[in-house]
Enzyme design. Sequence first.
Site, PDB file in Angstrom:
ATOM      1  N   ASN A   9       0.875  -1.173   0.000  1.00 46.70           N
ATOM      2  CA  ASN A   9       0.000   0.000   0.000  1.00 46.70           C
ATOM      3  C   ASN A   9       0.913   1.224   0.000  1.00 46.70           C
ATOM      4  O   ASN A   9       1.502   1.549   1.020  1.00 46.70           O
ATOM      5  CB  ASN A   9      -0.911  -0.011   1.236  1.00 46.70           C
ATOM      6  CG  ASN A   9      -1.732   1.259   1.345  1.00 46.70           C
ATOM      7  OD1 ASN A   9      -1.775   2.070   0.421  1.00 46.70           O
ATOM      8  ND2 ASN A   9      -2.398   1.426   2.491  1.00 46.70           N
ATOM      9  N   TRP A  10       1.000   1.860  -1.156  1.00 49.46           N
ATOM     10  CA  TRP A  10       1.919   2.996  -1.274  1.00 49.46           C
ATOM     11  C   TRP A  10       1.379   4.263  -0.630  1.00 49.46           C
ATOM     12  O   TRP A  10       2.106   5.264  -0.538  1.00 49.46           O
ATOM     13  CB  TRP A  10       2.214   3.270  -2.753  1.00 49.46           C
ATOM     14  CG  TRP A  10       3.259   2.374  -3.332  1.00 49.46           C
ATOM     15  CD1 TRP A  10       3.955   1.393  -2.677  1.00 49.46           C
ATOM     16  CD2 TRP A  10       3.727   2.379  -4.686  1.00 49.46           C
ATOM     17  NE1 TRP A  10       4.834   0.795  -3.539  1.00 49.46           N
ATOM     18  CE2 TRP A  10       4.714   1.377  -4.771  1.00 49.46           C
ATOM     19  CE3 TRP A  10       3.412   3.123  -5.826  1.00 49.46           C
ATOM     20  CZ2 TRP A  10       5.388   1.107  -5.968  1.00 49.46           C
ATOM     21  CZ3 TRP A  10       4.081   2.861  -7.009  1.00 49.46           C
ATOM     22  CH2 TRP A  10       5.064   1.858  -7.080  1.00 49.46           C
ATOM     23  N   LYS A  11       0.103   4.251  -0.244  1.00 46.34           N
ATOM     24  CA  LYS A  11      -0.506   5.460   0.348  1.00 46.34           C
ATOM     25  C   LYS A  11      -0.236   6.649  -0.584  1.00 46.34           C
ATOM     26  O   LYS A  11      -0.291   6.482  -1.794  1.00 46.34           O
ATOM     27  CB  LYS A  11       0.019   5.674   1.767  1.00 46.34           C
ATOM     28  CG  LYS A  11      -0.135   4.397   2.610  1.00 46.34           C
ATOM     29  CD  LYS A  11       0.108   4.549   4.064  1.00 46.34           C
ATOM     30  CE  LYS A  11      -0.118   3.198   4.754  1.00 46.34           C
ATOM     31  NZ  LYS A  11      -0.072   3.274   6.200  1.00 46.34           N
ATOM     32  N   HIS A  94      -9.573   1.430   4.673  1.00 48.30           N
ATOM     33  CA  HIS A  94      -8.311   1.579   5.406  1.00 48.30           C
ATOM     34  C   HIS A  94      -8.531   2.523   6.587  1.00 48.30           C
ATOM     35  O   HIS A  94      -9.293   3.483   6.484  1.00 48.30           O
ATOM     36  CB  HIS A  94      -7.218   2.118   4.468  1.00 48.30           C
ATOM     37  CG  HIS A  94      -5.858   2.029   5.084  1.00 48.30           C
ATOM     38  ND1 HIS A  94      -5.414   2.950   6.014  1.00 48.30           N
ATOM     39  CD2 HIS A  94      -4.873   1.116   4.942  1.00 48.30           C
ATOM     40  CE1 HIS A  94      -4.191   2.592   6.404  1.00 48.30           C
ATOM     41  NE2 HIS A  94      -3.848   1.496   5.772  1.00 48.30           N
ATOM     42  N   GLU A  96      -6.836   4.864   7.713  1.00 48.40           N
ATOM     43  CA  GLU A  96      -6.553   6.279   7.438  1.00 48.40           C
ATOM     44  C   GLU A  96      -7.741   6.934   6.743  1.00 48.40           C
ATOM     45  O   GLU A  96      -8.029   8.112   6.972  1.00 48.40           O
ATOM     46  CB  GLU A  96      -5.262   6.404   6.602  1.00 48.40           C
ATOM     47  CG  GLU A  96      -4.036   6.110   7.464  1.00 48.40           C
ATOM     48  CD  GLU A  96      -2.847   5.526   6.720  1.00 48.40           C
ATOM     49  OE1 GLU A  96      -2.810   5.553   5.483  1.00 48.40           O
ATOM     50  OE2 GLU A  96      -1.934   5.011   7.408  1.00 48.40           O
ATOM     51  N   GLU A 167      -5.460  -4.820  10.367  1.00 45.99           N
ATOM     52  CA  GLU A 167      -4.452  -3.788  10.605  1.00 45.99           C
ATOM     53  C   GLU A 167      -4.744  -3.079  11.923  1.00 45.99           C
ATOM     54  O   GLU A 167      -5.558  -2.149  11.960  1.00 45.99           O
ATOM     55  CB  GLU A 167      -4.467  -2.758   9.464  1.00 45.99           C
ATOM     56  CG  GLU A 167      -4.104  -3.339   8.116  1.00 45.99           C
ATOM     57  CD  GLU A 167      -3.472  -2.304   7.196  1.00 45.99           C
ATOM     58  OE1 GLU A 167      -2.500  -2.657   6.522  1.00 45.99           O
ATOM     59  OE2 GLU A 167      -3.925  -1.141   7.165  1.00 45.99           O
ATOM     60  N   GLY A 173       2.622   2.275  10.785  1.00 41.49           N
ATOM     61  CA  GLY A 173       3.591   3.354  10.625  1.00 41.49           C
ATOM     62  C   GLY A 173       4.265   3.757  11.933  1.00 41.49           C
ATOM     63  O   GLY A 173       4.905   4.796  12.017  1.00 41.49           O
ATOM     64  N   SER A 213       3.508  -2.189  10.160  1.00 44.74           N
ATOM     65  CA  SER A 213       4.952  -2.268  10.355  1.00 44.74           C
ATOM     66  C   SER A 213       5.554  -3.617   9.952  1.00 44.74           C
ATOM     67  O   SER A 213       6.482  -4.107  10.599  1.00 44.74           O
ATOM     68  CB  SER A 213       5.328  -1.928  11.808  1.00 44.74           C
ATOM     69  OG  SER A 213       4.907  -0.611  12.133  1.00 44.74           O
ATOM     70  N   GLY A 234       2.930  -1.201   4.165  1.00 44.05           N
ATOM     71  CA  GLY A 234       3.005   0.223   3.849  1.00 44.05           C
ATOM     72  C   GLY A 234       4.431   0.612   3.494  1.00 44.05           C
ATOM     73  O   GLY A 234       4.935   0.318   2.410  1.00 44.05           O
ATOM     74  N   GLY A 235       5.107   1.257   4.432  1.00 49.19           N
ATOM     75  CA  GLY A 235       6.441   1.818   4.202  1.00 49.19           C
ATOM     76  C   GLY A 235       7.418   0.900   3.496  1.00 49.19           C
ATOM     77  O   GLY A 235       8.118   1.331   2.561  1.00 49.19           O
TER      78      GLY A 235
END
Length: 249
Positions: A9-11, A94, A96, A167, A173, A213, A234-235
């Site tokens: 997930n590149w956000k 999600h 966010e 999640e 994150g 994470s 994510g990251g």
Amino acid sequence: MRIPFIAGNWKMFKTKKEALEFAESFKALYQGTDVKAAICAPYTQLECLVEAFQGTGIGVGAQNVHFAEEGAYTGEVSLAMLKEIGVDYCIIGHSERREYFGETDETVNLKLKKIFAESEITPILCVGENLEQREAGSEQDVVRRQLELDLAALSAEQAAGLVIAYEPIWAIGTGKTATPQQAGEMCAFIRETICQMYDEDTCDQVIIQYGGSVKPENATEIMNMEEIDGALVGGASLIPDKFMDIINF
Ligand code: 13P
């Protein structure tokens, strides 16, 4: 038999130039891998990624979609628009989006129904509790409630086609990963809940990912948990080698 599925997930990261650079390196690294992989990118990068990953087996996903057919919804993107581009997946609900953009279980449900009724796109439904709920010991109640509301009126066949990403919000994150046991327990609970809402056959087919994470250093432990079929990353999905190390868990 569920095939492991690792999605990135590149956000709101990567311009088109950066996305294409990633695609070039990642394609080469991914060759010959039998773990399923996908990248969920910002809307403006979807078309070029679909093209770049053509014939590689690497899927492409959006990070949201609107539930209406079309209309006066400034800033939104419809299912028809995603279908036209040819995406394989779409993240729905999600945390966010729930936290910053007013996504509710009701809109999540409308989106899932729209996707299943009118496309072959696979939704990646995100659920998970926040820190306060975890500390109060109510995480299972929270997740059960999300599943009941998010999946309302979905058929068993539709539910079986879901990817569900657990999640925990406190692990996103933050560098704070849920322990493999915590993640495994909740993923088992999600499968059990789907089984109660539908049947054994349905819950056997649902792909359940853990997200929060995930990195090369903890991917093996997480993926070795019996009820975890994959990860939503994510990251660490922004760097080809790192993402590939997770896929090679
Ligand atoms: P991180 O892997 O950066 O914690 O993000 C997890 C996530 O939100 C994936 O959807």
